[in-house]
Design an enzyme around this catalytic site. Sequence first.
Site, PDB file in Angstrom:
ATOM      1  N   HIS B 219       0.804  -1.215   0.000  1.00  0.00           N
ATOM      2  CA  HIS B 219       0.000   0.000   0.000  1.00  0.00           C
ATOM      3  C   HIS B 219       0.842   1.272   0.000  1.00  0.00           C
ATOM      4  CE1 HIS B 219      -3.402  -2.374  -0.125  1.00  0.00           C
ATOM      5  NE2 HIS B 219      -4.176  -1.804   0.760  1.00  0.00           N
ATOM      6  N   SER B 223      -0.733  -0.687  -6.058  1.00  0.00           N
ATOM      7  CA  SER B 223      -0.592  -1.784  -7.017  1.00  0.00           C
ATOM      8  C   SER B 223       0.063  -1.313  -8.300  1.00  0.00           C
ATOM      9  CB  SER B 223      -1.971  -2.348  -7.364  1.00  0.00           C
ATOM     10  OG  SER B 223      -2.516  -3.022  -6.266  1.00  0.00           O
ATOM     11  N   LYS B 247     -15.197  -6.562  -8.868  1.00  0.00           N
ATOM     12  CA  LYS B 247     -14.451  -7.436  -9.781  1.00  0.00           C
ATOM     13  C   LYS B 247     -13.900  -8.652  -9.034  1.00  0.00           C
ATOM     14  CE  LYS B 247     -11.264  -7.041 -13.630  1.00  0.00           C
ATOM     15  NZ  LYS B 247     -10.718  -6.104 -14.613  1.00  0.00           N
ATOM     16  N   ASP B 248     -13.379  -8.443  -7.824  1.00  0.00           N
ATOM     17  CA  ASP B 248     -12.899  -9.568  -7.028  1.00  0.00           C
ATOM     18  C   ASP B 248     -14.041 -10.490  -6.622  1.00  0.00           C
ATOM     19  OD1 ASP B 248     -10.202  -8.988  -7.105  1.00  0.00           O
ATOM     20  OD2 ASP B 248     -10.266  -7.704  -5.333  1.00  0.00           O
ATOM     21  N   GLU B 291       3.029 -34.256  -2.697  1.00  0.00           N
ATOM     22  CA  GLU B 291       1.821 -33.713  -3.297  1.00  0.00           C
ATOM     23  C   GLU B 291       2.173 -32.953  -4.578  1.00  0.00           C
ATOM     24  OE1 GLU B 291      -0.941 -35.096  -2.070  1.00  0.00           O
ATOM     25  OE2 GLU B 291      -1.850 -33.330  -1.177  1.00  0.00           O
TER      26      GLU B 291
HETATM   27  C1  HEM Z   1      -1.632 -22.199   5.284  1.00  0.00           C
HETATM   28  C2  HEM Z   1      -2.682 -22.873   5.296  1.00  0.00           C
HETATM   29  C3  HEM Z   1      -2.751 -24.398   5.377  1.00  0.00           C
HETATM   30  C4  HEM Z   1      -2.349 -25.313   4.444  1.00  0.00           C
HETATM   31  C5  HEM Z   1      -1.709 -25.019   3.099  1.00  0.00           C
HETATM   32  C6  HEM Z   1      -2.676 -26.625   4.971  1.00  0.00           C
HETATM   33  C7  HEM Z   1      -2.432 -27.842   4.338  1.00  0.00           C
HETATM   34  C8  HEM Z   1      -2.782 -29.098   4.809  1.00  0.00           C
HETATM   35  C9  HEM Z   1      -2.660 -30.342   4.093  1.00  0.00           C
HETATM   36  C10 HEM Z   1      -2.086 -30.516   2.686  1.00  0.00           C
HETATM   37  C11 HEM Z   1      -3.158 -31.343   4.891  1.00  0.00           C
HETATM   38  C12 HEM Z   1      -3.299 -32.822   4.547  1.00  0.00           C
HETATM   39  C13 HEM Z   1      -4.689 -33.018   4.026  1.00  0.00           C
HETATM   40  C14 HEM Z   1      -5.183 -34.412   4.073  1.00  0.00           C
HETATM   41  O1  HEM Z   1      -4.566 -35.280   3.453  1.00  0.00           O
HETATM   42  O2  HEM Z   1      -6.217 -34.610   4.730  1.00  0.00           O
HETATM   43  C15 HEM Z   1      -3.570 -30.738   6.116  1.00  0.00           C
HETATM   44  C16 HEM Z   1      -4.128 -31.429   7.181  1.00  0.00           C
HETATM   45  C17 HEM Z   1      -4.516 -30.855   8.374  1.00  0.00           C
HETATM   46  N1  HEM Z   1      -4.515 -29.519   8.696  1.00  0.00           N
HETATM   47 FE1  HEM Z   1      -3.902 -28.019   7.493  1.00  0.00          FE
HETATM   48  N2  HEM Z   1      -3.259 -26.486   6.212  1.00  0.00           N
HETATM   49  C18 HEM Z   1      -3.310 -25.140   6.500  1.00  0.00           C
HETATM   50  C19 HEM Z   1      -3.825 -24.584   7.656  1.00  0.00           C
HETATM   51  C20 HEM Z   1      -4.280 -25.276   8.775  1.00  0.00           C
HETATM   52  C21 HEM Z   1      -4.699 -24.685  10.019  1.00  0.00           C
HETATM   53  C22 HEM Z   1      -4.740 -23.213  10.309  1.00  0.00           C
HETATM   54  C23 HEM Z   1      -5.053 -25.714  10.862  1.00  0.00           C
HETATM   55  C24 HEM Z   1      -5.536 -25.692  12.292  1.00  0.00           C
HETATM   56  C25 HEM Z   1      -5.398 -24.677  13.064  1.00  0.00           C
HETATM   57  C26 HEM Z   1      -4.883 -26.937  10.146  1.00  0.00           C
HETATM   58  C27 HEM Z   1      -5.158 -28.188  10.652  1.00  0.00           C
HETATM   59  C28 HEM Z   1      -5.000 -29.368   9.974  1.00  0.00           C
HETATM   60  C29 HEM Z   1      -5.323 -30.663  10.497  1.00  0.00           C
HETATM   61  C30 HEM Z   1      -5.885 -30.967  11.874  1.00  0.00           C
HETATM   62  C31 HEM Z   1      -5.011 -31.588   9.500  1.00  0.00           C
HETATM   63  C32 HEM Z   1      -5.136 -33.114   9.593  1.00  0.00           C
HETATM   64  C33 HEM Z   1      -6.470 -33.606   9.317  1.00  0.00           C
HETATM   65  C34 HEM Z   1      -6.575 -34.100   7.907  1.00  0.00           C
HETATM   66  O3  HEM Z   1      -5.708 -34.822   7.457  1.00  0.00           O
HETATM   67  O4  HEM Z   1      -7.578 -33.786   7.268  1.00  0.00           O
HETATM   68  N3  HEM Z   1      -4.404 -26.638   8.882  1.00  0.00           N
HETATM   69  N4  HEM Z   1      -3.346 -29.371   6.050  1.00  0.00           N
END
Ligand code: HEM
Lengths: 281, 428
Positions: B219, B223, B247-248, B291
Site C-alpha cells: 500500500h 498496485s 471485480k474480485d 503432493e
Molecule cells: C496455510 C494454510 C494451510 C495449508 C496449506 C494446509 C495444508 C494441509 C494439508 C495438505 C493437509 C493434509 C490433508 C489431508 O490429506 O487430509 C492438512 C491437514 C490438516 N490440517 Fe492443514 N493447512 C493449512 C492450515 C491449517 C490450520 C490453520 C489448521 C488448524 C489450526 C490446520 C489443521 C490441519 C489438520 C488438523 C489436518 C489433519 C487432518 C486431515 O488430514 O484432514 N491446517 N493441512
Amino acid sequence: MIRLIGILVGLGFTSAVLWAFGVGAYTFATEPAEETAEHAFHLHPKDVSFPSDGPFGKFDRRELQRGYQVYKEVCAACHGLHLVAFRDLEALGYSEAQVKAAAAEWTVPGIDPNTGEATTRPGVPTDYFPSPYANDTAARAANNNAIPPDLSLITKARHDGGAYLYSLLTGYSEMPAEMAAEFPEFSTPTGLYFNRYFPNLNLAMPPPLSEGQVTYADGTEATVEQMSKDVSAFLIWAAEPTLEKRLQTGWAVIGFLLFATVLAWFAKQQVWAPLKPKKKA
Amino acid sequence: MSFPWAKPYEPKAPLMRYLDEKLPLPRLVFNAIGAGYPVPRNLSYMWNFGVLAGFCLVLQIVTGIILAMHYAPNAAVAFNSTEHIMRDVNWGWMLRYAHANGASAFFVVIYLHIFRGFFYGSYKPPREMVWLLGVVIFLLLMATAFMGYVLPWGQMSFWGAKVITGLFGAIPLVGEPLQIWLLGGFAPDNAALNRFFSLHYLLPFVIVGAVILHIWALHIPGSSNPTGVEVKTESDTVPFHPYFTAKDGFGLAVFLLLYCTMLFFLPNALGHPDNYIPANPMATPAHIVPEWYFWPFYAILRAFTVDFILPAKLWGVLAMFASILVWFFLPWLDKSPVRSGHYRPLFRKFFVVLVIDMGFLFWLGGAAAEEPYVMMSQIATAYYFLHFLVILPIISMIERPDPLPFSITEAVLGSDDDKAVLATTPAS
Ligand code: HEM
C-alpha cells in the site's frame, strides 16, 4: 555484481545437471534398460462401471446387500473391515431389527462380566467388524507370509478402486504361453497365484471366488463376475459411506454458486458501466 | 501512504465517529480495501489472485481449526482419527475434503499470483519488499502444507516425511545429527508427528502476520498494473471499493465454482491412493511422491544423479533450495527499467519458454524416477537455472523495449486529453 555472481551460480548448477544428463544419456544409449515381465504383461483394470460412478452416482441397495453377503461368507475369513460398524449397515436398506440380527451373527471379542477374562460374545450394532486374526503374525502365519489387508478403504487405496478390485477378483489365469517363452526365468512360486492385474503378477491370495460359492437371497445367479462386481460395489460403499450425500450436496452447492456467479457478473458490469470508454461523438 | 486524491474517511453516524476516536479500525479498513484506497483502473483479472490467496488462507484456518477438534496427533490413532472425521463427525467428510483440496487450490492461486509477478515485473522497484515478503510467504506455505500432509499418517505421509527430512542428511558434517534432532528420532514417529502438528497449527498464523506485512508494503507504492506505467493522475485510478470489490467478487465466485467442483465431485483426484493405507515403516511404496504442488522442486531435486565435484545428493538439495531462493534476487537480476512483459518483446519469448519449462517440471516431478523422465528433467532443470540466473540478466542488458503508453488513462482510453478524462472519471 549480483548479476555476475548470479550468472556464475547459474552456470554451476547448469553444468552439474548437464553433466548428469550426459552420463545418464550415455548409459541409456549403451545399456538399454531390460524389459521386465511385470512391465510387459501387467494389465490395466478392466472397463467396468458401477452405479456409484460419476457425478450422478447412486448406490444400488440390492447390489450392496449381495456384496455384503459375499464379504461375510467369503472375504471375512481372511480380511477385516475395522472402520465399518454394524450400525452402518442400515445404509444398505436394512431395518434396525435386521441390523441387530445381522450383528448377532458375528462373534466379537468381549469380557466375561463375572471373571473379567477375555472371551467372545455376539456382536451388537455399535460393534465394528472384527478382524479374522488376533494379530499380524497370526495373519502372516495363515497366509504364506502375506498379510491380507483390511478392506475398509481398499477401493480408495488403489488406483481405479472398484474396477481394480473387480479385475483382480476375476483376473486369475494361467501364464500365457508367449510370456513363458519370453521370460523363462519368471515363475509363480508355490503359495502364490498368477494374476495379471496385480502389479508384480504373483499374489498370495488364492482365487477366493468360484461359481455358485454363495446362494444369493434374491435369487441372482452367483457367477464369479456377479460376485466380484457385488463385493466391489459393497467395498466402494465401505470406503466412503458418505459418497451419495457428497454428490447431492455438491449439486446444491454448484447450483447456488452458478446463480451467485451470474449475479456477481452483472453486479460487476453495473458498477463498471460508467467507466467504460464512450465512443467519441 | 496512497495518493493525495484518495477519498478521506468521514464517518457520519455518531457511532462510527465515536469508534473513529477510540479505535479507528473502520478507518483502517476504509483506507486499505475501501473507497479510500485508489488503484489503477486497468487491473486485469490477473490481479484477482492476491485476494483469492487471502480467501484460501482464511478457508484453511477455519476448516483446519475444526478438523483439529476431532483429530488426534498420535501415531497410534492419527490415521483412524481422520477416518473418524470422514465417517462419524457431522459434515466431517466435507471439512476434510475442503481442507485437503483447499491446500491444492491455495497453491494453484499462489502459482498464478507468482507468475503474474514474473510476467508483469511486479518484483521491480518500488515493490521489492512486497515481492520479498511474498517469497517468504511461499516458503512458509510449503512448510505448512508439507507438515499438514504428514498428519493423516498414511503411507505417503510417512514416506514423504522420511524422504524430505532425509534431505538434511545430505548436508556435510552436521547433516545426520540435524536430521535426528528435527525428527526427534531416527525415523518419523510419534515425536515427529506431534511437533509437525504443533507447527502445522502455528505456521498459518505466522503466514497471516507475513500477509499483513505484504499488504502494508504494497500500500505504500500501491498496485502496479498491466502496462507497468506508474499512476500519474487521479484519472489513472478508481477507488478499490466498489470497483475492485465487485471485480474480485466475480473472481471469487468463479474460483469457488472450480474449487467446489473438485471438492464434491473429484475430491481424491489430486491425492495419492497410498495415503489411504496406514503408515507402515516396514513397507516402502513403489513410488514415493510428494503432493502435486511440490513436483517442480522434486523434479529438480532428483535431476542431479551424478557426482560433480560435490556429491550428487548435495547438488540436488542445494539446487532445490536455490530454485526458490533465486526468486529473492529477481529484483536485482532483471534490471530492465520496463516492468510489463507486454512491452518487452525478447523477455516475452523467454517467459513463454519458462512457463513451458515449469509445465514439464510439474509433470516430471510426478513421474517415476526412470529414463527417459530423468533425462528430460535434467534438461528442464538446466533451463530453469539458465533462465533466472543467466538469460534474464542478459536480456535486461541487451533488450530494446517497445514504446510505453504515456499514462494508464491513455492506455485505457486511447487518449489522455481532458475531455475524455472528465467524461469517464468516476463521480466521487
Ligand atoms: C496455510 C494454510 C494451510 C495449508 C496449506 C494446509 C495444508 C494441509 C494439508 C495438505 C493437509 C493434509 C490433508 C489431508 O490429506 O487430509 C492438512 C491437514 C490438516 N490440517 Fe492443514 N493447512 C493449512 C492450515 C491449517 C490450520 C490453520 C489448521 C488448524 C489450526 C490446520 C489443521 C490441519 C489438520 C488438523 C489436518 C489433519 C487432518 C486431515 O488430514 O484432514 N491446517 N493441512
